[in-house]
Write a protein that holds these residues in place. Structure first.
Motif, PDB file in Angstrom:
ATOM      1  N   ASN A   2     103.974  30.144  79.013  1.00  0.00           N
ATOM      2  CA  ASN A   2     103.507  31.013  80.085  1.00  0.00           C
ATOM      3  C   ASN A   2     101.999  31.206  79.997  1.00  0.00           C
ATOM      4  N   ALA A   3     101.507  32.044  80.902  1.00  0.00           N
ATOM      5  CA  ALA A   3     100.059  32.229  81.020  1.00  0.00           C
ATOM      6  C   ALA A   3      99.453  32.857  79.772  1.00  0.00           C
ATOM      7  N   PHE A   4     100.274  33.493  78.924  1.00  0.00           N
ATOM      8  CA  PHE A   4      99.752  34.131  77.726  1.00  0.00           C
ATOM      9  C   PHE A   4      99.625  33.141  76.557  1.00  0.00           C
ATOM     10  N   GLY A   5     100.122  31.913  76.729  1.00  0.00           N
ATOM     11  CA  GLY A   5     100.079  30.949  75.640  1.00  0.00           C
ATOM     12  C   GLY A   5     101.276  31.043  74.708  1.00  0.00           C
ATOM     13  N   TRP A   6     102.281  31.850  75.071  1.00  0.00           N
ATOM     14  CA  TRP A   6     103.492  32.003  74.271  1.00  0.00           C
ATOM     15  C   TRP A   6     104.673  31.433  75.047  1.00  0.00           C
ATOM     16  N   GLU A   7     105.720  31.053  74.317  1.00  0.00           N
ATOM     17  CA  GLU A   7     106.962  30.640  74.947  1.00  0.00           C
ATOM     18  C   GLU A   7     108.105  31.487  74.399  1.00  0.00           C
ATOM     19  N   PRO A   8     109.089  31.814  75.242  1.00  0.00           N
ATOM     20  CA  PRO A   8     110.207  32.634  74.765  1.00  0.00           C
ATOM     21  C   PRO A   8     111.151  31.822  73.891  1.00  0.00           C
ATOM     22  N   VAL A   9     111.665  32.442  72.842  1.00  0.00           N
ATOM     23  CA  VAL A   9     112.699  31.840  71.996  1.00  0.00           C
ATOM     24  C   VAL A   9     113.767  32.898  71.749  1.00  0.00           C
ATOM     25  N   SER A  10     114.965  32.452  71.490  1.00  0.00           N
ATOM     26  CA  SER A  10     116.062  33.380  71.228  1.00  0.00           C
ATOM     27  C   SER A  10     116.592  33.170  69.819  1.00  0.00           C
ATOM     28  N   GLY A  11     117.234  34.191  69.295  1.00  0.00           N
ATOM     29  CA  GLY A  11     117.805  34.126  67.956  1.00  0.00           C
ATOM     30  C   GLY A  11     119.096  34.898  67.872  1.00  0.00           C
ATOM     31  N   GLN A  12     119.825  34.660  66.788  1.00  0.00           N
ATOM     32  CA  GLN A  12     121.089  35.353  66.534  1.00  0.00           C
ATOM     33  C   GLN A  12     121.187  35.723  65.067  1.00  0.00           C
ATOM     34  N   LEU A  13     121.803  36.874  64.837  1.00  0.00           N
ATOM     35  CA  LEU A  13     122.164  37.316  63.495  1.00  0.00           C
ATOM     36  C   LEU A  13     123.666  37.536  63.502  1.00  0.00           C
ATOM     37  N   TRP A  14     124.407  37.034  62.493  1.00  0.00           N
ATOM     38  CA  TRP A  14     125.837  37.308  62.489  1.00  0.00           C
ATOM     39  C   TRP A  14     126.347  37.464  61.057  1.00  0.00           C
ATOM     40  N   TRP A  15     127.461  38.223  60.957  1.00  0.00           N
ATOM     41  CA  TRP A  15     128.064  38.570  59.675  1.00  0.00           C
ATOM     42  C   TRP A  15     129.557  38.256  59.714  1.00  0.00           C
ATOM     43  N   PRO A  16     130.205  38.161  58.535  1.00  0.00           N
ATOM     44  CA  PRO A  16     131.649  37.886  58.513  1.00  0.00           C
ATOM     45  C   PRO A  16     132.500  39.112  58.810  1.00  0.00           C
ATOM     46  N   TRP A  17     131.875  40.286  58.947  1.00  0.00           N
ATOM     47  CA  TRP A  17     132.631  41.476  59.350  1.00  0.00           C
ATOM     48  C   TRP A  17     131.754  42.320  60.272  1.00  0.00           C
ATOM     49  N   PRO A  18     132.360  43.203  61.077  1.00  0.00           N
ATOM     50  CA  PRO A  18     131.565  43.958  62.056  1.00  0.00           C
ATOM     51  C   PRO A  18     130.583  44.917  61.395  1.00  0.00           C
ATOM     52  N   LEU A  19     129.493  45.171  62.082  1.00  0.00           N
ATOM     53  CA  LEU A  19     128.522  46.185  61.652  1.00  0.00           C
ATOM     54  C   LEU A  19     129.165  47.560  61.653  1.00  0.00           C
ATOM     55  N   ASP A  20     128.754  48.393  60.716  1.00  0.00           N
ATOM     56  CA  ASP A  20     129.101  49.807  60.800  1.00  0.00           C
ATOM     57  C   ASP A  20     127.901  50.562  61.378  1.00  0.00           C
ATOM     58  N   GLY A  21     128.052  51.862  61.602  1.00  0.00           N
ATOM     59  CA  GLY A  21     126.978  52.647  62.200  1.00  0.00           C
ATOM     60  C   GLY A  21     125.683  52.614  61.409  1.00  0.00           C
ATOM     61  N   PRO A  22     125.714  52.902  60.084  1.00  0.00           N
ATOM     62  CA  PRO A  22     124.472  52.849  59.301  1.00  0.00           C
ATOM     63  C   PRO A  22     123.852  51.461  59.289  1.00  0.00           C
ATOM     64  N   GLY A  23     124.690  50.413  59.264  1.00  0.00           N
ATOM     65  CA  GLY A  23     124.154  49.056  59.276  1.00  0.00           C
ATOM     66  C   GLY A  23     123.430  48.739  60.564  1.00  0.00           C
ATOM     67  N   ALA A  24     123.965  49.209  61.704  1.00  0.00           N
ATOM     68  CA  ALA A  24     123.317  48.974  62.991  1.00  0.00           C
ATOM     69  C   ALA A  24     121.963  49.670  63.048  1.00  0.00           C
ATOM     70  N   ARG A  25     121.910  50.906  62.553  1.00  0.00           N
ATOM     71  CA  ARG A  25     120.634  51.647  62.560  1.00  0.00           C
ATOM     72  C   ARG A  25     119.623  51.003  61.615  1.00  0.00           C
ATOM     73  N   ALA A  26     120.107  50.529  60.473  1.00  0.00           N
ATOM     74  CA  ALA A  26     119.207  49.868  59.520  1.00  0.00           C
ATOM     75  C   ALA A  26     118.632  48.592  60.121  1.00  0.00           C
ATOM     76  N   LEU A  27     119.428  47.887  60.911  1.00  0.00           N
ATOM     77  CA  LEU A  27     118.949  46.652  61.519  1.00  0.00           C
ATOM     78  C   LEU A  27     117.837  46.937  62.529  1.00  0.00           C
ATOM     79  N   VAL A  28     118.001  48.003  63.320  1.00  0.00           N
ATOM     80  CA  VAL A  28     116.949  48.381  64.275  1.00  0.00           C
ATOM     81  C   VAL A  28     115.657  48.706  63.525  1.00  0.00           C
ATOM     82  N   ARG A  29     115.772  49.455  62.426  1.00  0.00           N
ATOM     83  CA  ARG A  29     114.575  49.790  61.632  1.00  0.00           C
ATOM     84  C   ARG A  29     113.936  48.532  61.056  1.00  0.00           C
ATOM     85  N   GLU A  30     114.771  47.568  60.648  1.00  0.00           N
ATOM     86  CA  GLU A  30     114.251  46.330  60.069  1.00  0.00           C
ATOM     87  C   GLU A  30     113.343  45.596  61.054  1.00  0.00           C
ATOM     88  N   PHE A  31     113.786  45.488  62.306  1.00  0.00           N
ATOM     89  CA  PHE A  31     112.969  44.817  63.318  1.00  0.00           C
ATOM     90  C   PHE A  31     111.720  45.634  63.631  1.00  0.00           C
TER      91      PHE A  31
END
Length: 405
Positions: A2-31
């Motif tokens: 694009n005009a900014f010189g960047w291109e969009p890319v996508s990513g995925q994170l996955w685990w063998p079991w579902p996230l719990d509430g604290p794990g979801a909040r920790a992931l947001v803080r990590e990013f």
């Protein structure tokens, strides 16, 4: 790019079991702590998810956009290094733009512990599988439906469309993908309405070559992206870059509207639905906007209808489905099509043709065994080909005689 010189890319994170509430909040803080410029593709991570998708920006050298102390977008870590670092921090597998990395369990810093509220691996084995409902609409021949069901081991429920002669509404039982079958041109344009436990999508296949991307349409209704918390301090220019990452894609309905015979007003209504929010009747509304029976979208939601009784087509053995397809007259005026129609009208011709082919196969097979015959291999191959032809003609002859009885 694009005009900014960047291109969009996508990513995925996955685990063998579902996230719990604290794990979801920790992931947001990590990013947020990494000052990444981007967004979670389907809203903030929540308890119960096993996959989290995210959107980033990358420069030509492969470095992702981060925010400097002034909120401007600058080049940060290489996207491959970021994938490894996120995997080590979050204890899951990471894929960014096709580069995949999964940290060893012993090295993962924030790996979720099933004893602390997560769901253990053995508990996943008893979870209910997701329910997939696929409903197709098109001018399908019965023999193509039988072949499609046989190839995918999928029983079908078939409703006749009272609004248009020859058009059928087909409920697919199982995980079959309609786009992988080579449907004849007469079936197109055709559409499929898909509901996977509330993830709704519409697909369409337009007249023309099957592998031409311009003739294939797909759209899914998903939650709106949620920017990472770090973008709260982004500059105006960085926010504009963020907007290019999360802006809803134009569904490009022009070819779709032309194939389904929609006027400008109907196309505008279709675009509005595709760019709008998800709802329990969005598939039914989209079917109507395409000029198709509303019933197709309703069946994708409920899987059943109280207003019509379908014809049930069981999943036939593949051999029988092939014979059914061979027993259907070919259309057109080519010599092959005319011969095929004549054979189906007079099956006894097949018996004679099979006898000739079998006789020729025997002659070639005997000739291939003669001493000093240098082209014996070619003769044997020809004999086998003729024998196979004779067998198929006899099988079709027997099937046609059976159908007549």
């Amino acid at each position: 790019m694009n005009a900014f010189g960047w291109e969009p890319v996508s990513g995925q994170l996955w685990w063998p079991w579902p996230l719990d509430g604290p794990g979801a909040r920790a992931l947001v803080r990590e990013f947020a702590d990494r000052s990444l410029l981007g967004a979670f593709a389907a809203g903030n991570p929540a308890a119960g998810q096993t996959v989290v998708e995210f959107l980033l920006a990358r420069d030509p050298s492969g470095r992702v956009a981060v925010l400097d102390p002034d909120g401007a977008a600058v080049a940060g870590p290489d996207y491959r290094m970021l994938a490894q670092s996120l995997s080590l921090a979050a204890g899951g597998a990471v894929d960014i733009d096709g580069f995949e990395y999964e940290a060893p369990a012993a090295d993962a810093a924030l790996e979720l512990d099933p004893s602390d509220g997560g769901t253990a691996l053995d508990a996943l084995d008893v979870m209910e599988p997701p329910v997939l409902r696929t409903v197709m609409v098109g001018r399908f021949r019965r023999e193509d439906l039988l072949m499609f069901g046989a190839l995918n081991s999928a029983p079908l429920d078939v409703f006749e469309d009272d609004g248009e002669r020859g058009r059928r509404i087909v409920v697919v039982h199982g995980g079959a993908s309609p786009g992988l079958y080579n449907w004849p041109e007469q079936a197109k344009p055709m559409a499929a309405f898909v509901n996977l436990d509330g993830l709704r999508a519409v697909e369409a296949w337009l007249p023309g070559p099957r592998k031409d991307p311009a003739n294939n349409f797909w759209h899914a209704w998903q939650p709106q992206p949620k920017p990472f918390p770090s973008t709260e301090r982004a500059s105006a220019e960085a926010l504009r870059l963020l907007g290019t990452l999360i802006r809803s894609a134009d569904p490009h309905t022009r070819d779709l509207a032309r194939a389904f015979g929609l006027d400008g007003q109907a196309e505008a209504r279709l675009s509005e639905l595709l760019l709008g929010e998800d709802s329990e009747d969005v598939l039914a509304q989209t079917a109507e906007a395409l000029g198709l029976p509303r019933l197709a979208g309703e069946l994708a939601e409920s899987g059943q209808s109280a207003s019509a009784v379908p014809e049930h087509l069981p999943a036939l053995p593949l051999g029988k489905a092939v014979l059914e397809l061979m027993a259907t007259p070919m259309t057109g005026s080519s010599p092959l099509a005319r011969w095929h129609r004549r054979v189906l009208a007079h099956p006894e011709l097949l018996a004679g043709s099979a006898a000739v082919a079998a006789g020729a196969a025997a002659v070639l097979l005997r000739a291939s065994g003669r001493p000093l015959r240098r082209n014996g291999g070619l003769l044997r191959a020809g004999a086998l080909s003729l024998a196979a032809e004779a067998a198929s003609e006899l099988a079709l002859y027997g099937y046609l005689k059976f159908r007549r009885r």
